[in-house]
Structures are given as C-alpha cells and as structure tokens.
Design a protein around this motif. Structure first.
Motif, PDB file in Angstrom:
ATOM      1  N   GLN A  27       0.835  -1.201   0.000  1.00  0.00           N
ATOM      2  CA  GLN A  27       0.000   0.000   0.000  1.00  0.00           C
ATOM      3  C   GLN A  27       0.872   1.254   0.000  1.00  0.00           C
ATOM      4  OE1 GLN A  27      -0.522   2.420   2.502  1.00  0.00           O
ATOM      5  NE2 GLN A  27      -2.369   3.369   1.733  1.00  0.00           N
ATOM      6  N   ASN A  28       1.946   1.236   0.782  1.00  0.00           N
ATOM      7  CA  ASN A  28       2.877   2.372   0.799  1.00  0.00           C
ATOM      8  C   ASN A  28       3.477   2.624  -0.571  1.00  0.00           C
ATOM      9  OD1 ASN A  28       2.871   3.427   3.413  1.00  0.00           O
ATOM     10  ND2 ASN A  28       4.182   1.802   4.180  1.00  0.00           N
ATOM     11  N   ILE A  30       2.314   1.700  -3.543  1.00  0.00           N
ATOM     12  CA  ILE A  30       1.282   2.191  -4.460  1.00  0.00           C
ATOM     13  C   ILE A  30       0.992   3.665  -4.186  1.00  0.00           C
ATOM     14  CG2 ILE A  30      -1.162   2.035  -5.105  1.00  0.00           C
ATOM     15  CD1 ILE A  30      -1.000  -0.956  -4.391  1.00  0.00           C
ATOM     16  N   ASN A  31       0.879   3.974  -2.913  1.00  0.00           N
ATOM     17  CA  ASN A  31       0.509   5.330  -2.524  1.00  0.00           C
ATOM     18  C   ASN A  31       1.578   6.357  -2.883  1.00  0.00           C
ATOM     19  OD1 ASN A  31      -1.934   6.237  -1.296  1.00  0.00           O
ATOM     20  ND2 ASN A  31      -0.645   7.150   0.285  1.00  0.00           N
ATOM     21  N   ASP A  32       2.825   6.008  -2.654  1.00  0.00           N
ATOM     22  CA  ASP A  32       3.927   6.901  -3.017  1.00  0.00           C
ATOM     23  C   ASP A  32       3.892   7.170  -4.515  1.00  0.00           C
ATOM     24  OD1 ASP A  32       4.651   6.840  -0.409  1.00  0.00           O
ATOM     25  OD2 ASP A  32       6.502   5.702  -0.689  1.00  0.00           O
TER      26      ASP A  32
ATOM     27  N   ILE B  20      -5.789  -2.491  -6.754  1.00  0.00           N
ATOM     28  CA  ILE B  20      -5.303  -1.282  -6.067  1.00  0.00           C
ATOM     29  C   ILE B  20      -6.240  -0.931  -4.916  1.00  0.00           C
ATOM     30  CG2 ILE B  20      -4.936   1.213  -6.273  1.00  0.00           C
ATOM     31  CD1 ILE B  20      -2.979   0.448  -8.111  1.00  0.00           C
ATOM     32  N   ILE B  23      -6.158  -3.453  -2.052  1.00  0.00           N
ATOM     33  CA  ILE B  23      -4.964  -3.339  -1.206  1.00  0.00           C
ATOM     34  C   ILE B  23      -5.097  -2.129  -0.286  1.00  0.00           C
ATOM     35  CG2 ILE B  23      -2.477  -2.852  -1.193  1.00  0.00           C
ATOM     36  CD1 ILE B  23      -2.324  -4.519  -3.806  1.00  0.00           C
ATOM     37  N   MET B  24      -5.506  -0.995  -0.859  1.00  0.00           N
ATOM     38  CA  MET B  24      -5.675   0.225  -0.057  1.00  0.00           C
ATOM     39  C   MET B  24      -6.689   0.001   1.058  1.00  0.00           C
ATOM     40  SD  MET B  24      -3.757   2.443  -1.742  1.00  0.00           S
ATOM     41  CE  MET B  24      -4.189   4.134  -2.123  1.00  0.00           C
ATOM     42  N   GLN B  27      -5.584  -2.518   3.754  1.00  0.00           N
ATOM     43  CA  GLN B  27      -4.606  -1.876   4.645  1.00  0.00           C
ATOM     44  C   GLN B  27      -5.318  -1.002   5.668  1.00  0.00           C
ATOM     45  OE1 GLN B  27      -3.648   1.531   4.869  1.00  0.00           O
ATOM     46  NE2 GLN B  27      -1.761   1.284   6.020  1.00  0.00           N
ATOM     47  N   LEU B  72       8.387   0.235   7.613  1.00  0.00           N
ATOM     48  CA  LEU B  72       7.585   0.042   6.405  1.00  0.00           C
ATOM     49  C   LEU B  72       7.428   1.355   5.665  1.00  0.00           C
ATOM     50  CD1 LEU B  72       4.775  -2.324   7.661  1.00  0.00           C
ATOM     51  CD2 LEU B  72       6.508  -2.823   5.947  1.00  0.00           C
ATOM     52  N   ALA B  73       7.049   2.394   6.407  1.00  0.00           N
ATOM     53  CA  ALA B  73       6.870   3.711   5.796  1.00  0.00           C
ATOM     54  C   ALA B  73       8.218   4.414   5.809  1.00  0.00           C
ATOM     55  CB  ALA B  73       5.818   4.499   6.553  1.00  0.00           C
ATOM     56  N   TYR B 148       3.488  -8.735  -7.349  1.00  0.00           N
ATOM     57  CA  TYR B 148       2.724  -7.581  -7.831  1.00  0.00           C
ATOM     58  C   TYR B 148       3.502  -6.274  -7.732  1.00  0.00           C
ATOM     59  CZ  TYR B 148      -0.955  -4.002  -7.884  1.00  0.00           C
ATOM     60  OH  TYR B 148      -1.728  -2.892  -8.152  1.00  0.00           O
TER      61      TYR B 148
END
Lengths: 154, 154
Positions: A27-28, A30-32, B20, B23-24, B27, B72-73, B148
């Motif tokens: 998710q990170n 994709i989001n970035d 997409i 996943i979002m 999460q 992670l972030a 993916y």
DNA sequence: TTTTTATAGTTGTATATACAAGTGTTGTGT
DNA sequence: ACACAACACTTGTATATACAACTATAAAAA
C-alpha cells in the motif's frame, strides 16, 4: 524483493505476519507512486478520490455523507477535503433546499477537465503494477484480499 | 464484501483497479484494527514498529538510519517518533562516541515489558485475518503481493 | 406544542506525515 | 592543513488525519 528484505528482518516470520506487512508495504509503494502522479496537479490522493466520486454521480449532487461512505478511508474529514477542492474551483457546495442539514456538492467543469486529463495516467498507474502478474493471478489476488479481510468467524 | 460494495461503486471496474483499491482498503481495515489494539498502551502503529525494531537489535543500539530503513513507511520521521518514545521512557538515546553524528537508540526494560504484554495480542491480531483463508492461500497471497509490487519491466 | 432524539455537517485540538532547509560531524581531495 | 562534499540527524512548516465536541436542522415522542 521479499518483505523480509524490505524491512531487513533477521528473524523468521510466519505467513500471517508476512501478509500483514506485505499489504502495508505494498500500500505504501502504491501510494507513493500515486502521490507522485498527483503532485503536478496539486491534488492529494484523497482529493482525487472525492473528485472521482463526484464524477460518478453523473450530474447528481452528492451529500457529505454520500461522499464519506464511498471513500476508502472511512475516517477522512470530508468537510475539509471539499474545502480544499472548493478553493481550487474544482467543486461547488450548496445547502440542500429540501433538507437544510444537507450539503450538495457538485464537480465543476474544471474538475471534470482535470479528471479527464488524469484518466490515462491513473490507468497507466494501475497497470504499471498489474502487469507484473498474469490476468489470472490478478483475479486471484482480488479474491484472496477480499476473503482475507472478510471475517466470517469471530 | 467485495471492493465494489465497500465503495458502493455502480460502474464496472477492471481487475487492475480493483486490486489497487482492495490493497488500499484492506490496509485501512488492518490499520484501524491495529490502532485499536495499541490505543490502551498509548502507542501509534509506527511507535510500536520502532520498539519492535529495537528489540530485534537484541541489546545492540540502533542508529536513526538503521531504524528508518527497517520501517515500512520509509518517509516516517524517526527523530520525532523516537522523541515520543523517549518521553514515555520506552527508549534511551545517546550520541555515539565513535561517530558523533550518529545516535544510539536502545529499548528500555519498560519498553520490553510493554512489547511482551503486546506480543500475544499482536499475534492474535495477525491471525484474526489470516484464519479467514487457508495456509496455502496465505502463502499464495504473500507470493502474489511480492510479485505484484516488484516491477520487472518498466 | 414542547421536549427529546437523531441526523448532517463543521470546528477544535492534538498528533502524524511529507518535504525541504538547517546543523554539526566526518571523510576526501588538493 | 584547508576547503568541500557527504553523512546523520534535527527542525520548521504546511498539510493531513483522528477523534471528540459542537451547531443547526429535522423527525419522533410526550
């Protein structure tokens, strides 16, 4: 790159933990990627999402709570998101005459134009990741994610 | 509940878009659940994550950049996260004598105690979702997510 | 009709995140 | 030794998010 490599984990994790981390990390990523896409248009991901919802209304105004329930992040502050879009003239906001508690939010032509411009780029973004796996795997991934998060027992 | 139902979508989406959103949204669900778990301990998810990384060091101090790269972030502000943990006496922070640019962060006994108390609950949280699918599917989900997000072409 | 409850949205506050600029320290090249 | 670049971390600022309290309106109950 496995999730262990991403977080440089030395200890062995079980698959339950790995899936959590994999979903969070993916998710990170994709989001970035998506934020980068939106940056030239000065839109946050959630702002884009609101515009997309409004376009989906096909001219019918959307109330705040309608927008809210269609968003992914159910805790987003819709008022302030719409405020931001209003400042950029991408939406209009009016009190509903039938029920004065309600607000009618509409996308403007300018908003529609931006979405139209973004459409191919968003599409490209979606397929950028999707093309890493086969169509069958893509379908399977959807199936597994939906099954994963839907708690049947307790 | 399918992703279309979640966002009350009327139009048909292709699988690339669905993945997409899935996943979002997944999460978000995991995260809300996890935040709820952390709330009684007054820890955010990322604060917990830092503590977990520090425990993984097994007594060896961790620099800021080591913590950073294991999160992670990747854009988290480690300084301020550690600040928060310091205020709660869950970590210590000292300038590294070998290289005074570096900071040595260590988890305290209090931090270890909290983690220990949290361990079964975190485990339970992870398995809460995992048990919705079979062990084979869990493994497959990991495989698909890693495939993916790993871009091979361009 | 008046009071109570529910609904729809807004605002305040505290915290988190994103990104860029700034500080001090160390390493490198001349 | 000196200048300069690279590194490790911190700070400032603007924006976003989370959560609770608040306002206004409408519906329901007494």
């Amino acid at each position: 790159m496995t999730i262990e490599e991403v977080i440089k984990s030395t200890v062995k994790m079980d698959n339950a933990k790995k899936v959590i981390l994999n979903i969070m990390y993916t998710q990170n990523v994709i989001n970035d990627n998506f934020s980068e896409l939106m940056k030239p248009y000065d839109l946050s991901g959630e702002q884009y999402n609101v515009l997309r919802i409004l376009r989906g209304q096909k001219g019918k105004p959307a109330n705040m709570c309608v927008i809210q329930e269609r968003m992914l992040a159910k805790t987003s502050n819709t008022t302030r998101l719409v405020d931001k879009l209003l400042l950029k003239d991408l939406v209009t906001r009016n009190v509903c005459s039938d029920n004065r508690r309600k607000i009618e939010v509409l996308i403007t032509q300018k908003g529609l134009d931006i979405l139209k411009e973004l459409d191919p780029k968003v599409d490209q973004h979606e397929h950028f990741f999707a093309k890493n796996i086969s169509p069958e795997e893509l379908e399977l991934l959807n199936y597994l994610l939906e099954k994963y998060r839907t708690n049947t027992n307790n």
